[in-house]
Enzyme design. Structure first.
Site, PDB file in Angstrom:
ATOM      1  N   HIS A 154      16.952   9.732  32.882  1.00 20.06           N
ATOM      2  CA  HIS A 154      16.174   8.853  31.981  1.00 20.06           C
ATOM      3  C   HIS A 154      15.294   9.673  31.032  1.00 20.06           C
ATOM      4  O   HIS A 154      14.278   9.168  30.551  1.00 20.06           O
ATOM      5  CB  HIS A 154      15.306   7.855  32.757  1.00 20.06           C
ATOM      6  CG  HIS A 154      16.032   7.164  33.872  1.00 20.06           C
ATOM      7  ND1 HIS A 154      16.630   5.940  33.736  1.00 20.06           N
ATOM      8  CD2 HIS A 154      16.279   7.560  35.153  1.00 20.06           C
ATOM      9  CE1 HIS A 154      17.204   5.592  34.887  1.00 20.06           C
ATOM     10  NE2 HIS A 154      17.010   6.573  35.752  1.00 20.06           N
ATOM     11  N   SER A 275      12.594  22.203   4.299  1.00 22.42           N
ATOM     12  CA  SER A 275      12.280  20.933   3.652  1.00 22.42           C
ATOM     13  C   SER A 275      11.831  21.206   2.226  1.00 22.42           C
ATOM     14  O   SER A 275      11.199  22.231   1.951  1.00 22.42           O
ATOM     15  CB  SER A 275      11.160  20.230   4.424  1.00 22.42           C
ATOM     16  OG  SER A 275      10.411  19.385   3.571  1.00 22.42           O
ATOM     17  N   LYS A 281       8.737  23.768   7.570  1.00 21.95           N
ATOM     18  CA  LYS A 281       9.865  23.253   8.356  1.00 21.95           C
ATOM     19  C   LYS A 281      11.033  24.214   8.529  1.00 21.95           C
ATOM     20  O   LYS A 281      11.393  24.947   7.619  1.00 21.95           O
ATOM     21  CB  LYS A 281      10.399  21.988   7.682  1.00 21.95           C
ATOM     22  CG  LYS A 281       9.447  20.813   7.742  1.00 21.95           C
ATOM     23  CD  LYS A 281       9.411  20.223   9.118  1.00 21.95           C
ATOM     24  CE  LYS A 281       9.865  18.785   9.059  1.00 21.95           C
ATOM     25  NZ  LYS A 281      10.082  18.266  10.391  1.00 21.95           N
ATOM     26  N   GLU A 288      22.021  17.959  14.003  1.00 17.67           N
ATOM     27  CA  GLU A 288      21.990  16.546  13.592  1.00 17.67           C
ATOM     28  C   GLU A 288      23.309  16.136  12.935  1.00 17.67           C
ATOM     29  O   GLU A 288      23.816  15.035  13.152  1.00 17.67           O
ATOM     30  CB  GLU A 288      20.825  16.304  12.635  1.00 17.67           C
ATOM     31  CG  GLU A 288      19.476  16.467  13.311  1.00 17.67           C
ATOM     32  CD  GLU A 288      18.363  16.637  12.289  1.00 17.67           C
ATOM     33  OE1 GLU A 288      18.112  15.700  11.520  1.00 17.67           O
ATOM     34  OE2 GLU A 288      17.767  17.723  12.242  1.00 17.67           O
TER      35      GLU A 288
END
Ligand code: ARG
Length: 459
Positions: A154, A275, A281, A288
Site C-alpha cells: 500500500h 524546467s 529542477k 515519466e
C-alpha cells in the site's frame, strides 16, 4: 500500376486511393516482401510457370531493388502498398517475366508472410533490448548487495528488504517477458504462402520449399485461417504491452524514489531534464515517458482486438489496420528499453536514506509477533499484543526496540531479554531465510541464478 485494373471502367477516386494506401507505413516490410517473392519465383519455376532464365532475371531484379531500398533510391510511386510497388518496378524492368510472378499468390497470403517474418525479427530485437535492460538491473542488484530498504505494501512501510531483492523482482518480470516473446515468436513461425486469396491455389506449389526458402520452419494448416489470422500480432502486442507495463511500474518507483522526500535514488544528470522556469529542477522525464508510453502500447493491443472481433472469414481490408499500431508499439518499446536501461545503469542509490527509512514505521512489528509465536503464543494473540505495543510506542514517539523489557513483559510475559536480538532491521532481513525470501544468503543465490540465466541469453 494497379494489380487489379481489368474489370473497372472508371478510375479510382483519388481520395479512395489515398484512403486505402498503406505504402506510407508498410514499407518496412519491403525486405521481407523481396525474400518472399524470391521464394515464390523458385516455386513457380518448380511448377513450370517460370523458365530458369526468367526466374534468374527476377532474382537479380529483386536483388537490385533490395539495394535501392537500403540506399533510399527505390522509385516509389503512387502505389497502393509495398507489394504493388515492388511488383510494379519488377514489371517495368522485366516485362512479362515480372508479370508472371503474381501466379499462385495473393496479397492476402503475401502480407501475412511478410508481417510474420518482420515480426519474428523485430521480436528478437526487443528480446535483446529486454536482456540489456536486465543486465543493467542485475548490475545494480549485484553492486548494491547488502543495502537494506523498507519494503512496502500500500506504499506504506511494511517489512525491511534488501534493495537487491526488490530489483530482482523486476528481473523476474522481464525474464517472463523474454520467455513470453520467445514462445510467441515460435507460434508465429508458420508460412501462409500457398493459401492464395483464401481457398488455396490451383498450382501445385511446394509449400514446404516456400516456407524453407522464405525463412519459416513450418506451414499453416488452413488457408482461410492463414489469410485472416492476426492472432500472432495480438500475441506479440500483448507481450510488448506487458513488458511496457513492467517498465512503467519500474519507472514509477524510480520517480517516487527520486523525490527528495524519499531520497533513495539519484538519476544521472544525463538522464534528467530541466524546467524552463524553475532553475533548480532535474526531472525524471525519462521515467515519466516510459510510464506514459505503456498506455500508448497497451492501446494498440486493444485497438487490434477491437478491430478483429467482428470480422467474418476470410480476408477483410480492416486487417490492413493491424500495422500502424503494431509498428508504433515496436518502435516505442524499442527506444523505451534503451533509455530505461541507461537511466537504470547510471542511477545512484542512497544506501543511507534507504537504511534509515527501513527502521522507521515499525517494520519490525511482524518480527515481534513471530517472536511470540516462537514462544508458543498463537499468532492471532501475538498480532494483537504487537499491535498494542505499536500503539504504546506511538503515544511516546518511540520504536519497538526502545521499549523496556518491563513494558514488553507487561504486554506478554513470555517475552525475554532475547527479544532485542529479533528487532533490528538486519535481523528482520536475515530471518526471511527461505527460497524466494529476502535473507542475504537467499538473495546471493538468486543473484547467481539471475546471472546464470543472463549468460544463456547471450549465446
Ligand atoms: N495492404 C494490404 C494489407 O495490409 C494487403 C492488400 C490486400 N488487399 C486486398 N484488397 N485484398 O492488408
Amino acid at each position: 500500376m494497379k494489380l487489379w485494373g481489368g474489370r473497372f471502367a472508371k478510375e479510382t477516386e483519388e481520395a479512395v486511393h489515398a484512403y486505402g494506401s498503406s505504402l506510407s507505413f508498410d514499407r518496412r516490410l519491403a525486405p521481407y516482401d523481396i525474400r518472399v517473392s524470391r521464394a515464390h519465383a523458385l516455386a513457380l519455376e518448380d511448377c513450370g510457370i517460370l523458365s530458369g532464365d526468367e526466374r534468374a532475371k527476377i532474382a537479380v531484379a529483386l536483388g537490385e531493388m533490395e539495394e535501392e531500398l537500403e540506399r533510399g533510391t527505390f522509385p516509389f510511386g503512387n502505389d497502393e502498398d509495398i507489394h504493388s510497388a515492388i511488383e510494379r518496378v519488377l514489371v517495368e524492368r522485366l516485362g512479362d517475366a515480372g508479370a508472371k510472378l503474381r501466379a499462385g499468390r495473393s496479397r492476402n497470403d503475401q502480407v501475412v508472410a511478410d508481417l510474420r517474418l518482420y515480426l519474428m525479427d523485430a521480436t528478437v530485437r526487443l528480446m535483446k533490448g529486454l536482456v540489456a535492460l536486465m543486465e543493467a538491473l542485475l548490475e545494480q542488484a549485484e553492486g548494491n548487495m547488502g543495502v537494506i530498504m523498507p519494503g512496502f505494501t500500500h506504499l506504506q512501510p511494511a517489512q525491511p528488504v534488501l534493495l537487491s531483492h526488490h530489483l530482482l523482482a523486476y528481473f523476474e518480470m522481464f525474464k517472463r517477458d523474454v520467455e513470453r516473446l520467445r514462445e510467441a515468436r515460435k507460434r508465429m513461425d508458420r508460412c501462409p504462402l500457398g493459401s492464395g486469396a483464401l481457398a488455396g491455389v490451383t498450382l501445385p506449389l511446394d509449400r514446404d520449399m516456400l516456407a524453407r526458402e522464405s525463412g519459416f520452419s513450418q506451414v499453416t494448416a488452413n488457408s482461410m485461417d492463414a489469410v485472416s489470422d492476426r492472432d500472432f500480432v495480438a500475441d506479440v502486442l500483448f507481450g510488448y504491452s506487458l513488458a511496457a507495463v513492467h517498465l512503467s511500474r519500474l519507472a514509477e518507483e524510480m520517480i517516487i524514489w527520486a523525490n527528495p522526500a524519499f531520497g533513495y535514488l539519484e538519476m544521472d544528470e544525463a538522464y534528467t531534464t530541466g524546467s524552463s522556469i524553475m532553475p533548480q529542477k532535474a526531472n525524471p522525464d525519462v521515467a515519466e515517458l516510459a510510464r506514459g508510453k505503456s498506455g500508448r502500447i497497451t492501446g494498440h493491443l486493444v485497438s487490434l482486438l477491437t478491430m478483429l472481433k467482428g470480422l467474418p472469414l476470410a480476408y477483410n481490408r480492416d486487417l490492413q489496420e493491424d500495422k500502424e499500431g503494431l509498428f508504433d508499439g515496436i518502435d516505442q518499446l524499442d527506444i523505451t528499453l534503451e533509455v530505461m536501461a541507461g537511466a537504470l545503469a547510471t542511477a545512484g542509490f542512497d544506501a543511507g536514506s534507504m537504511r534509515k527509512a527501513a527502521g522507521e514505521g515499525f517494520t519490525n512489528a511482524t518480527d515481534l509477533a513471530d517472536y511470540l509465536v516462537s514462544k508458543g503464543v498463537p499468532f492471532l494473540r501475538a498480532h494483537e499484543t504487537a499491535g498494542k505495543l505499536v500503539r504504546l510506542c506511538l503515544e511516546g514517539e518511540r520504536r519497538l526496540e526502545e521499549l523496556t523489557l518491563k513494558e514488553l513483559r507487561a504486554a506478554d510475559k513470555s517475552i525475554d531479554e532475547d527479544i532485542y536480538d529479533h528487532l533490528g532491521v538486519e535481523e528482520c532481513v536475515k530471518a526471511r531465510d527461505l527460497h524466494g525470501g529476502t535473507a542475504p544468503a537467499r538473495v546471493e543465490e538468486a543473484l547467481w541464478e539471475a546471472r546464470r540465466w543472463l549468460e544463456t541469453q547471450r549465446v
